[in-house]
Scaffold this motif. Structure first.
Motif, PDB file in Angstrom:
ATOM      1  N   LEU A  13       0.826  -1.205   0.000  1.00 50.00           N
ATOM      2  CA  LEU A  13       0.000   0.000   0.000  1.00 50.00           C
ATOM      3  C   LEU A  13       0.865   1.262   0.000  1.00 50.00           C
ATOM      4  O   LEU A  13       0.565   2.236  -0.706  1.00 50.00           O
ATOM      5  N   GLY A  14       1.927   1.243   0.771  1.00 46.90           N
ATOM      6  CA  GLY A  14       2.812   2.397   0.785  1.00 46.90           C
ATOM      7  C   GLY A  14       3.477   2.634  -0.561  1.00 46.90           C
ATOM      8  O   GLY A  14       3.641   3.782  -0.991  1.00 46.90           O
ATOM      9  N   MET A  15       3.870   1.557  -1.258  1.00 43.07           N
ATOM     10  CA  MET A  15       4.467   1.701  -2.589  1.00 43.07           C
ATOM     11  C   MET A  15       3.465   2.264  -3.580  1.00 43.07           C
ATOM     12  O   MET A  15       3.794   3.131  -4.407  1.00 43.07           O
ATOM     13  N   LEU A  16       2.205   1.792  -3.512  1.00 41.86           N
ATOM     14  CA  LEU A  16       1.179   2.312  -4.413  1.00 41.86           C
ATOM     15  C   LEU A  16       0.914   3.786  -4.157  1.00 41.86           C
ATOM     16  O   LEU A  16       0.766   4.585  -5.090  1.00 41.86           O
ATOM     17  N   GLY A  18       2.985   5.800  -3.006  1.00 40.11           N
ATOM     18  CA  GLY A  18       4.178   6.523  -3.426  1.00 40.11           C
ATOM     19  C   GLY A  18       4.302   6.681  -4.923  1.00 40.11           C
ATOM     20  O   GLY A  18       5.256   7.328  -5.391  1.00 40.11           O
ATOM     21  N   GLY A  19       3.388   6.093  -5.702  1.00 39.35           N
ATOM     22  CA  GLY A  19       3.377   6.281  -7.149  1.00 39.35           C
ATOM     23  C   GLY A  19       3.937   5.123  -7.945  1.00 39.35           C
ATOM     24  O   GLY A  19       4.040   5.226  -9.175  1.00 39.35           O
ATOM     25  N   MET A  20       4.272   3.994  -7.303  1.00 40.76           N
ATOM     26  CA  MET A  20       4.804   2.853  -8.044  1.00 40.76           C
ATOM     27  C   MET A  20       3.693   2.159  -8.816  1.00 40.76           C
ATOM     28  O   MET A  20       2.524   2.171  -8.423  1.00 40.76           O
ATOM     29  N   ARG A  21       4.058   1.522  -9.916  1.00 41.41           N
ATOM     30  CA  ARG A  21       3.095   0.784 -10.718  1.00 41.41           C
ATOM     31  C   ARG A  21       2.737  -0.525 -10.020  1.00 41.41           C
ATOM     32  O   ARG A  21       3.495  -1.057  -9.214  1.00 41.41           O
TER      33      ARG A  21
END
Length: 338
Positions: A13-16, A18-21
């Motif tokens: 969730l944190g990666m999403l 943060g803008g990651m695909r």
């Protein structure tokens, strides 16, 4: 697929956020991209990344039946799981499976184990063990340093002690890799040894040929091994159990004539003698060798060699455990202790 751990869901969730695909997040946490989309969708709907509670497979037993299974096996510790399964009806089937019984017993903390074989202790035996334990409990660390613990033990070339387990698949019961070869009539032979240990010393191992009686014990063990040791260490006390060869009148007179001090020992008390653990340690060391002994003579040689390799500190630790063993016997009211 297995569930994604909670901490990885939070990371995803944190990666999403943060803008990651989605594909990059899936590769980062080693899961499917669809799983990452479900984590994001779940967070949007519930505000949490944790999965919703699942109903799971319905239990085939009621809480009352679970208590019955547990109580039945506590009342009869040798009751078989197949017996309980046969007489216990299921919620949807005429009877439950044996595995269900094992699962319920495991949930109650009960597991099937090999029973420990111990000697029969009568009321007189328990009383004697308790009285001797009270007497020995008064001895301090310095007193136990002056005791020579001796005993005989038999080491079999082929041994099945119940500790060996085999991991196999279905239909592999009789495969070469999963079976052990053993002579039904005791082939392989055995070695009978005598030895003694103390806080700071140990005797040499002596191989006993044939059965041990009072005459052989006096002439082959006491005279050449024990008496010279006690003469070299006059403050030492001999300990041996109540075997017939040890308590014979000729043996008692022999020790008395040579002013050998003998520690009184309770009947049927191998759990008090620390040398029992020395024998077990010796046997494990021999069987852990890279090249195991191939015959009885090599077994005797390996036992002699490993006897000298046991550190004196290990023997000292076992000797100093006698006082704790006396306390355990007193707490168990003369019975055996764990």
């Amino acid at each position: 697929m297995p569930r994604v751990p909670a901490h990885l869901c939070e990371c995803a969730l944190g990666m999403l956020q943060g803008g990651m695909r989605t594909a990059d997040v899936a590769r980062a946490i080693n899961c499917n991209a669809h799983t990452v989309r479900r984590i994001r969708q779940r967070y949007r709907e519930t505000g949490r990344t944790a999965e919703r509670p699942r109903s799971g497979r319905p239990r085939v037993t009621t809480p009352a039946q679970d208590r019955y299974i547990r109580t039945s096996h506590l009342r009869d510790r040798y009751r078989m799981a197949t017996t309980t399964a046969r007489v216990t009806p299921g919620t949807h089937n005429p009877s439950i499976s044996t595995q269900t019984v094992r699962n319920r017993l495991r949930e109650a903390g009960l597991r099937a184990c090999t029973p420990v074989v111990r000697q029969v202790l009568t009321r007189h035996h328990r009383q004697q063990r308790r009285l001797r334990a009270q007497t020995h409990h008064r001895l301090n660390r310095q007193d136990w340093q002056k005791v020579l613990f001796t005993e005989e033990s038999q080491f079999c070339f082929i041994r099945g002690d119940g500790r060996i387990r085999v991991y196999r698949q279905r239909n592999e019961c009789y495969t070469e890799a999963c079976t052990r070869k053993r002579d039904r009539f005791g082939g392989g032979g055995s070695v009978m040894l005598w030895g003694g240990v103390s806080q700071h010393h140990r005797t040499k191992l002596f191989v006993i040929a044939g059965s041990l009686n009072a005459v052989r014990y006096r002439e082959n063990i006491l005279l050449p091994h024990v008496i010279p040791f006690l003469q070299a260490h006059p403050d030492m006390t001999l300990q041996h159990d109540n075997a017939t060869s040890h308590t014979a009148r000729s043996v008692r007179d022999f020790l008395q004539d040579r002013n050998a001090s003998v520690l009184p020992w309770p009947v049927k008390s191998p759990d008090l003698n620390p040398i029992e653990h020395v024998w077990d340690l010796l046997d494990r060391r021999v069987r852990a060798r890279a090249i195991p002994p191939r015959n009885v003579w090599k077994l005797a040689g390996a036992l002699m060699e490993e006897w000298g390799n046991i550190s004196q500190q290990e023997l000292a630790n076992l000797v100093q455990s006698v006082r704790r063993r006396c306390t355990a016997i007193l707490n168990a009211a003369g019975m055996y202790f764990n």
